[in-house]
Design an enzyme around this catalytic site. Sequence first.
Site, PDB file in Angstrom:
ATOM      1  N   ASP A 138     -24.284   0.154   0.985  1.00  0.00           N
ATOM      2  CA  ASP A 138     -25.567   0.034   0.807  1.00  0.00           C
ATOM      3  C   ASP A 138     -26.131  -1.501   0.733  1.00  0.00           C
ATOM      4  O   ASP A 138     -27.013  -1.839   0.252  1.00  0.00           O
ATOM      5  CB  ASP A 138     -26.178   0.697  -0.413  1.00  0.00           C
ATOM      6  CG  ASP A 138     -25.052   0.637  -1.673  1.00  0.00           C
ATOM      7  OD1 ASP A 138     -24.113   0.076  -1.506  1.00  0.00           O
ATOM      8  OD2 ASP A 138     -25.381   0.954  -2.665  1.00  0.00           O
ATOM      9  N   GLU A 141     -12.890  -3.820  -9.182  1.00  0.00           N
ATOM     10  CA  GLU A 141     -12.617  -5.111  -8.591  1.00  0.00           C
ATOM     11  C   GLU A 141     -11.370  -5.717  -9.325  1.00  0.00           C
ATOM     12  O   GLU A 141     -10.507  -6.483  -8.747  1.00  0.00           O
ATOM     13  CB  GLU A 141     -13.736  -6.040  -8.615  1.00  0.00           C
ATOM     14  CG  GLU A 141     -14.992  -5.380  -7.764  1.00  0.00           C
ATOM     15  CD  GLU A 141     -15.869  -4.416  -8.621  1.00  0.00           C
ATOM     16  OE1 GLU A 141     -15.535  -3.976  -9.698  1.00  0.00           O
ATOM     17  OE2 GLU A 141     -16.885  -4.326  -8.048  1.00  0.00           O
TER      18      GLU A 141
HETATM   19  C1  UGA Z   1     -21.001  -1.104  -7.793  1.00  0.00           C
HETATM   20  C2  UGA Z   1     -20.247  -1.742  -7.056  1.00  0.00           C
HETATM   21  O1  UGA Z   1     -20.837  -2.666  -6.213  1.00  0.00           O
HETATM   22  C3  UGA Z   1     -19.427  -0.964  -6.465  1.00  0.00           C
HETATM   23  O2  UGA Z   1     -18.493  -1.587  -5.375  1.00  0.00           O
HETATM   24  C4  UGA Z   1     -18.489  -0.140  -7.420  1.00  0.00           C
HETATM   25  O3  UGA Z   1     -17.531   0.942  -6.513  1.00  0.00           O
HETATM   26  C5  UGA Z   1     -19.367   0.653  -8.141  1.00  0.00           C
HETATM   27  O4  UGA Z   1     -20.282  -0.204  -8.734  1.00  0.00           O
HETATM   28  C6  UGA Z   1     -18.697   1.296  -9.247  1.00  0.00           C
HETATM   29  O5  UGA Z   1     -18.089   0.435 -10.111  1.00  0.00           O
HETATM   30  O6  UGA Z   1     -18.560   2.381  -9.479  1.00  0.00           O
HETATM   31  P1  UGA Z   1     -22.819   0.792  -6.760  1.00  0.00           P
HETATM   32  O7  UGA Z   1     -23.706   0.241  -6.173  1.00  0.00           O
HETATM   33  O8  UGA Z   1     -23.107   0.735  -8.264  1.00  0.00           O
HETATM   34  O9  UGA Z   1     -21.752  -0.374  -6.873  1.00  0.00           O
HETATM   35  O10 UGA Z   1     -22.281   1.947  -6.508  1.00  0.00           O
HETATM   36  P2  UGA Z   1     -22.566   2.862  -5.099  1.00  0.00           P
HETATM   37  O11 UGA Z   1     -23.030   1.838  -3.937  1.00  0.00           O
HETATM   38  O12 UGA Z   1     -23.265   3.988  -5.347  1.00  0.00           O
HETATM   39  O13 UGA Z   1     -21.090   3.058  -4.374  1.00  0.00           O
HETATM   40  C7  UGA Z   1     -20.284   2.274  -4.008  1.00  0.00           C
HETATM   41  C8  UGA Z   1     -19.559   2.528  -2.739  1.00  0.00           C
HETATM   42  O14 UGA Z   1     -19.089   3.911  -3.021  1.00  0.00           O
HETATM   43  C9  UGA Z   1     -20.590   2.814  -1.607  1.00  0.00           C
HETATM   44  O15 UGA Z   1     -20.166   2.355  -0.520  1.00  0.00           O
HETATM   45  C10 UGA Z   1     -20.883   4.516  -1.529  1.00  0.00           C
HETATM   46  O16 UGA Z   1     -21.038   4.795  -0.484  1.00  0.00           O
HETATM   47  C11 UGA Z   1     -19.531   4.865  -2.194  1.00  0.00           C
HETATM   48  N1  UGA Z   1     -19.393   6.300  -3.118  1.00  0.00           N
HETATM   49  C12 UGA Z   1     -20.242   6.394  -3.891  1.00  0.00           C
HETATM   50  C13 UGA Z   1     -18.639   7.048  -2.607  1.00  0.00           C
HETATM   51  O17 UGA Z   1     -17.753   7.001  -1.858  1.00  0.00           O
HETATM   52  N2  UGA Z   1     -18.685   8.307  -3.417  1.00  0.00           N
HETATM   53  C14 UGA Z   1     -19.530   8.491  -4.536  1.00  0.00           C
HETATM   54  O18 UGA Z   1     -19.483   9.628  -5.046  1.00  0.00           O
HETATM   55  C15 UGA Z   1     -20.366   7.502  -4.689  1.00  0.00           C
HETATM   56 MN    MN Z   2     -24.161  -0.083  -4.131  1.00  0.00          MN
END
Ligand code: UGA
Ligand code: MN
Length: 470
Positions: free
Chosen positions: A326, A409
Site C-alpha cells: 500500500d 523493522e
Molecule cells: C506499518 C508498517 O509500515 C509495516 O511494515 C508493519 O508491518 C506494520 O505497520 C506493523 O507494524 O504491523 P501498516 O500500514 O500499519 O504498516 O500495515 P499494513 O499496510 O496494513 O500491513 C503491512 C503489510 O502487511 C502490507 O503489505 C499488508 O498487505 C500486509 N498484511 C497486513 C498482511 O500480510 N496480513 C495482514 O493481516 C495485514
Molecule cells: Mn501500510
Amino acid sequence: MKGNYTHLTMYSGINASGHGSGKMSLGKSIKMYLTIFILTTCIYMALYQYHISQEPFAASDVVKHQEKSSSYIASYLWSPISLLMANSSSNTINQSTTTSTTTASTTTTTTAGGTVGQKLGASPASIRMVSLAATTPTFVSSSSQLRSGSVGGHRKTAGIRTSSTSTSTTTTTVATASGLATTTTTTAKTSAKTSAAATPTASHKENAHKTRPTFVAASEPPPLYIITPTYRRPEQLAELTRLGYTLKHVVNLLWLVIEDANATNPLVGHTLDRIGVPYEYMVAPMPEKYKQTKRAKPRGVSNRNRGLEYLRQHATEGVLYFADDDNTYDISIFEQMRYTTKVAMWPVGLVTKTGVSSPIIKDGKMVGYYDGWIGGRKYPVDMAGFAVSVKFLKERPNAQMPFKPGYEEDGFLRSLAPLDNTEIEFLADECRDILTWHTQTKKNAPAQALNRTHYKNTNLEHIDKLLVRP
Ligand code: UGA
Ligand code: MN
C-alpha cells in the site's frame, strides 16, 4: 563507352541540330561521364551497405570508434581497407558473442551482451556506455518488460529464449523451476535479463552502418528483490496493480509477492500476469495464535520471512527491499538501493505525527533517528526506509523478522548484527529527500451481494467474481 555516349547524345534535342552542337556534345559527354561515375559509385555504395549489413562490427571497432562522429562512418564506408578489416575482425565478435550461458538460477545470468560489455569495460568510451545503460532504466525496462509480458501468460515451464545474429550469436537462458509452494513461477525475469542484454547486440548490428553512437552495452545492474506482503481484502488487487506498475519501471527486478493465506488466489496471479513484472507468487499464512489475538497483529511478518527464505535458496547477489503493497515509491529509490553493500536507509514520509521517519545526519554522520515513536528501538525506522544486501543477509543465516508488532523493522535490523552504524549508507540525497511514503488506503467495505437472478447472463456475473465478499 563511346556507344553509350552516342546513344545518350541522341536523347539530347539540342545536340541533334544547329551550330555549336560539337561543343554541346563535349559538355554533354562530361556530364554523362559524371553521371556514369555517380551511378557506379551508388551501386558500389549499395553493394557495400548490403555487405556490412551481413557483418557486424568487431567489438574492438565499437570500442575504438564509439565516440567518433558520423564523418568517421563516412570514411569507413568509402574505404576498401576498412572493409577488409571488418571482414578479418568479424571472427572476434564471433568469439565474444557466441558465449552461450545456461543458468538454473533466477539470479545470475551471463549473456552475450554481458560479454561484450565486459570487453568494453576496458575503455573510457565503454564506461560512458555502461553508465548510460544504468541511467536509462526506462529504456531497457520497456524492452525487457515487453518480453516478460509475452512470457507471462501461463508460466510453469522453463522459458528458453534464443537470439541469434548472422554470426550465430546464441543466448539461451533456462529459468528456475521452483519447487516451492508457488502456484505461479515466472520465467520472465531471466528471459527479460537475456533480452535486455541481447538487444543491444542485435540493434548494434542493425544500426551499425547508420547510427553507431546508439550502441549501448548492456551491463546488468545488480538485481533487486522486492518482498511484498499482501492479504485478501477489497483493496488488494488495486494496491498490487498500483505497486506493480511502479515496479515495471525498474529493470532486473524480481517481485516476491507473498500472501498471508493458505492458498494462492488465481485473481492475484492473473493481476500479476497482466502487469508483466517478473514475479514469484507464494503464500505464508500468519500463525493462528497471532490471528486470534485481540491485540496488534504482526502484519506481513510470516510473508517477509518467507521472502527471506526464498532469497537464501535462490539469490546470490543484489539487494532486498520490503515493499508493503500500500505504500508509495519513487522509482529512483530502486536505482539508488541497488548498490547497497550492507544496509541502506532513507526517509519515509507520512510516518507518525512527525510526518516523516528518518535518520538524522549531521556533518555527513548519522547522529540519531527522527520518528514520532522511538519506543526503545535501536533502529526506529519504517519498513519502507531500508534495504539490505543479499550477500550481507546470507552471511547472517539467523537473520529474520520477529512477530512483534511495532518492532519488526528493529528486530530484523538487529538480527543483522554485526552492523556498525558507520556501515549504513544513507540514500535519497543523504536523507535530505523523501522518495517513499507510508500511504494508507482507506478501508473499503466488502461489496454487497449481487442479485444473481436479476443480473443473469450479464457482465456483472463476471465482475462479481473479482469482488471481495464479507
Ligand atoms: C506499518 C508498517 O509500515 C509495516 O511494515 C508493519 O508491518 C506494520 O505497520 C506493523 O507494524 O504491523 P501498516 O500500514 O500499519 O504498516 O500495515 P499494513 O499496510 O496494513 O500491513 C503491512 C503489510 O502487511 C502490507 O503489505 C499488508 O498487505 C500486509 N498484511 C497486513 C498482511 O500480510 N496480513 C495482514 O493481516 C495485514
Ligand atoms: Mn501500510
